[in-house]
Design an enzyme around this catalytic site. Structure first.
Site, PDB file in Angstrom:
ATOM      1  CG  ASP A 179      -1.883   1.143   1.209  1.00 15.39           C
ATOM      2  OD1 ASP A 179      -1.452   2.298   0.996  1.00 15.39           O
ATOM      3  OD2 ASP A 179      -3.085   0.905   1.389  1.00 15.39           O
ATOM      4  CG  HIS A 180       1.467   4.376  -3.117  1.00 15.83           C
ATOM      5  ND1 HIS A 180       0.202   4.132  -3.573  1.00 15.83           N
ATOM      6  CD2 HIS A 180       1.628   5.725  -3.188  1.00 15.83           C
ATOM      7  CE1 HIS A 180      -0.379   5.281  -3.908  1.00 15.83           C
ATOM      8  NE2 HIS A 180       0.476   6.270  -3.681  1.00 15.83           N
ATOM      9  CG  HIS A 242      -4.127   4.494  -0.686  1.00 15.78           C
ATOM     10  ND1 HIS A 242      -3.204   3.483  -0.715  1.00 15.78           N
ATOM     11  CD2 HIS A 242      -4.365   4.812  -1.985  1.00 15.78           C
ATOM     12  CE1 HIS A 242      -2.910   3.202  -1.991  1.00 15.78           C
ATOM     13  NE2 HIS A 242      -3.609   3.993  -2.766  1.00 15.78           N
TER      14      HIS A 242
END
Ligand code: BG6
Length: 489
Positions: A179-180, A242
């Protein structure tokens, strides 16, 4: 650092070019890649090692934050790259790949530490995992790791299904779900903010905090991703992953131990305490919107339903705002407001922690300028952590109150990108900033009634003008509690 063979599915794709190769190069320049490192790029295109390397070089020139100015180091870096044509569905191709990988491992006399990076659509995950297993590629005498990108499922059921299939080939501790947002430098610094500051630790409860606002606004629209976005909407694209990850990172308490196990255990606890909403009640705490025409920085833009590739009748959400409650001793009674949307006035991701108002004294007049204390964590595009406190200007009759912002941790000029942090962690076997299956499952569980309510049109789809902060109902959501979104210009 342990020798590693990096096996990259989707090696000719856009994400690899924009994010993964530049991240690997930056790690290389910083001395954070293993000495013995080989990358096998896999794709359907008939590329050779040479054409692959040229493509990688170009991507570094275009996308590396270091600019790839040093031709020598670029050349040395791409020497580690090899290319193989692979049809994802053909087990034979995996066997051929195994031969090449083993050949390289023998040549370097290294253990078979293999990192499989799946930069491909989720519809291929299952086939790839099964073929890695069946071909023997997964039978490493060192370690094996699987790195995958979102989307991880389309709803609770498909996510469970996908996980079941992946777990036939990889154990949970071998799976690194990117999950950046968890790789963003400020998000990674959030735990130390609590850990190293008793002041913060002491304040991190419902005793002092009034509400928390987590916002991720984007000024871009659907871009060229109509086919993908129209099926997912803001709720799946940003909220389920996010935004809920940011909520977990804000709500955890980590006074002493920040081991990967502890962090993920605490995040899971937060998700377990999140009050579930019934499908019928979603409309009371969730706002959904879709952008209509408007203008962004003076430029006119079309509405979502007129975007290329989008059906005029689309009911897809491009904005979502929600009010969430965590039912545990630390957070009971503190609303967490979350909002995210496309075609908003600005690009801005931040967390604002609003502290309770000071006990009012007769001599304090609010019109004199006293504001609540705010901890503002700016995640992007700027990075900073600031604390707003009240001060009093000197002057006749005691002067006026004035809030000032103290910089707690200013952003670094050249901080690493999210992918650099995450790929570096995956190479080191550190899973702290990757989403554990428990978190993913609980997130889908929380989101599922919202998906159902949207599907059945139980929640109105509110239009909002492009270039604004979303539908007025999103302001009303906070106003009901006597709150407002901070910093909407
Ligand atoms: C991605 C979404 O995960 O995150 C995109 O799919 C979105 O739609 C992007 O634009 C936002 O990321 P960032 O890092 O620019 O805030």
């Amino acid at each position: 650092m342990e020798p590693t063979t990096f096996i990259m599915f989707g090696a000719t794709g856009d994400l690899a070019k924009r994010k993964i190769y530049p991240a690997l190069y930056n790690l290389y320049v910083d001395g954070k890649l293993p000495q013995a490192f080989t990358l096998f790029g896999l794709g359907r295109r008939e590329w050779t090692d040479e054409s692959f390397r040229i493509n990688v070089e170009q991507s570094l020139h275009q996308f590396s934050r270091r600019g790839a100015k040093d031709a020598e180091s670029v050349k040395a870096f791409v020497r580690a790259f090899r290319y193989s044509v692979l049809d994802i569905g053909r087990e034979d191709d995996y066997r051929k790949l195994l031969k090449l990988v083993e050949g390289r491992e023998n040549e370097l006399s290294i253990p078979s530490n293999r990192l499989f990076y799946l930069s491909v659509g989720p519809e291929y995950f299952e086939t790839i995992a099964a073929n890695i297993q069946a071909s023997g590629l997964g039978s490493a005498n060192g370690w094996k790791r699987l790195v995958i990108e979102k989307p991880f499922g389309h709803d609770l059921r498909s996510a469970r299904d996908l996980n079941r299939k992946l777990s036939q080939a990889f154990a949970e501790e071998e799976i690194y779900r990117i999950d950046h947002y968890l790789g963003k430098p400020v998000v990674q610094r959030m735990e130390s903010l609590q850990q190293t500051n008793p002041v913060m630790q002491a304040l991190w409860t419902n005793r002092y905090i009034s509400n928390v606002q987590i916002t991720a606004l984007e000024s871009v629209g659907v871009e060229e991703r109509a086919g993908y976005y129209d099926h997912v909407g803001a709720v799946r694209d940003m909220f389920q992953n996010h935004m809920l990850q940011l909520l977990m990172m804000t709500a955890i308490h980590l006074p002493h131990d920040s081991s990967s196990e502890k962090v993920r255990f605490k995040k899971k606890k937060v998700m377990e305490s999140l009050e579930l909403v019934q499908k019928e009640d979603v409309g009371a705490s969730v706002i959904r919107g879709q952008y209509s025409e408007g203008s962004i920085q003076g430029k006119p833009v079309v509405g979502y339903a007129s975007e290329p590739g989008i059906a005029p009748s689309s009911m897809n959400d491009t904005f979502i705002a929600a009010r969430l409650l965590i039912d545990n001793n630390d957070w009971r009674g503190v609303p967490f407001y979350i909002r995210t949307g496309k075609r908003m006035k600005e690009k801005s991701t931040k967390i604002v922690v609003e502290f309770k108002e000071p006990v009012k004294q007769p001599w304090m007049k609010i019109e004199e300028g006293i504001e609540p204390n705010l901890l503002v964590i700016e995640i992007g595009p700027e990075e900073s952590i600031t604390l707003q406190i009240n001060t009093k200007e000197p002057g006749p009759n005691g002067g006026r109150f004035k809030p000032i912002r103290i910089d707690l941790q200013a952003g670094q000029a050249d901080s690493p990108e999210a992918y650099e942090n995450l790929i570096g962690d995956a190479l080191n076997g550190d899973s702290t900033f990757f989403a554990h299956w428990d978190e993913v499952e609980l997130s889908w569980q929380w989101v599922q009634p919202i998906l159902d309510a949207f599907e059945e049109n139980l929640v109105p789809l509110l239009p909002y003008e492009a270039g604004t902060y979303g539908p007025a109902a999103s302001d009303a959501l906070l106003a009901k509690d006597g709150n407002h979104w901070w910093f909407d210009a």
